[in-house]
Structures are given as C-alpha cells and as structure tokens.
Motif scaffolding. Sequence first.
Motif, PDB file in Angstrom:
ATOM      1  N   ILE A  58       0.880  -1.327  -0.025  1.00  0.00           N
ATOM      2  CA  ILE A  58       0.019   0.027  -0.007  1.00  0.00           C
ATOM      3  C   ILE A  58       1.057   1.094   0.134  1.00  0.00           C
ATOM      4  N   ALA A  59       0.453   2.110  -0.929  1.00  0.00           N
ATOM      5  CA  ALA A  59       1.231   3.251  -1.106  1.00  0.00           C
ATOM      6  C   ALA A  59       1.111   4.294  -0.027  1.00  0.00           C
ATOM      7  N   PHE A  60       0.010   4.520   0.430  1.00  0.00           N
ATOM      8  CA  PHE A  60      -0.522   5.612   1.256  1.00  0.00           C
ATOM      9  C   PHE A  60      -0.331   5.339   2.770  1.00  0.00           C
ATOM     10  N   SER A  62      -2.009   6.491   5.431  1.00  0.00           N
ATOM     11  CA  SER A  62      -3.170   6.395   6.000  1.00  0.00           C
ATOM     12  C   SER A  62      -4.024   5.247   5.782  1.00  0.00           C
ATOM     13  N   GLN A  63      -3.878   4.346   4.678  1.00  0.00           N
ATOM     14  CA  GLN A  63      -4.433   3.285   4.256  1.00  0.00           C
ATOM     15  C   GLN A  63      -3.491   1.978   4.979  1.00  0.00           C
ATOM     16  N   ARG A  64      -2.277   2.292   4.982  1.00  0.00           N
ATOM     17  CA  ARG A  64      -1.570   1.214   5.921  1.00  0.00           C
ATOM     18  C   ARG A  64      -1.993   1.387   7.324  1.00  0.00           C
ATOM     19  N   GLN A  65      -2.156   2.486   7.882  1.00  0.00           N
ATOM     20  CA  GLN A  65      -2.841   2.614   9.338  1.00  0.00           C
ATOM     21  C   GLN A  65      -4.071   1.610   9.495  1.00  0.00           C
ATOM     22  N   ILE A  66      -4.941   1.959   8.499  1.00  0.00           N
ATOM     23  CA  ILE A  66      -6.213   1.259   8.496  1.00  0.00           C
ATOM     24  C   ILE A  66      -6.244   0.099   8.511  1.00  0.00           C
ATOM     25  N   ILE A  67      -5.354  -0.752   7.678  1.00  0.00           N
ATOM     26  CA  ILE A  67      -5.205  -2.121   7.654  1.00  0.00           C
ATOM     27  C   ILE A  67      -4.483  -2.791   9.147  1.00  0.00           C
ATOM     28  N   ARG A  68      -3.684  -1.892   9.553  1.00  0.00           N
ATOM     29  CA  ARG A  68      -3.130  -2.167  10.949  1.00  0.00           C
ATOM     30  C   ARG A  68      -4.271  -2.184  11.948  1.00  0.00           C
TER      31      ARG A  68
END
Length: 92
Positions: A58-60, A62-68
């Motif tokens: 994932i490039a972004f 904020s999206q990595r934080q959502i997955i975590r």
Amino acid sequence: PHTLYAVDQVEQFYNIARDRVVVLPVFLGLVDADAEVRLNHEHDAFEWLSFDDAIDRIAFGSQRQIIRYIRTEFIEREPSRWLRVDLSRSTP
C-alpha cells in the motif's frame, strides 16, 4: 461476505483534479476461504495477501494505518457488535 462491519475509521485524501477533500467510509467483509471472487468493471485482478504483505504494497500511510487498525480491532480481538452491518436488511 458472510459478515460485514462498518470500520470506525475513514480514509481521506485531497483530490487535486477536483480541488476537494474526499472522505470515504471503510468496511470490512469476512468471506469463506473458498468464496468465489467476482470482479466488476472497477477491477481486473485480485490477490489474497497476508496483513504484512498488504501493508508492504500500500502506497499511502493512512491506508496502511487502517489495515493495521483492522488487524488489531477486528481480527486480534472481538469487534464491537455495534459495528456489524445486518446483511439481512440489505437490498440487492
């Protein structure tokens, strides 16, 4: 999905072309391991990934934080029943 949750997070980003901030709700759908994947006009492929592999792709941030967040709040612990979406009330 056999179970659907409204994740209590949103994804937001600035759309330069339209000069506006876009805010998108996040949902989590749980499916059986042998579920058939049906793609529509918005997608041309899919791939099942582990959480760590997905985060790496994932490039972004904020999206990595959502997955975590999803891994912590929906997989590693029992999610709040208040976030569950009643699929029997949805319309086709």
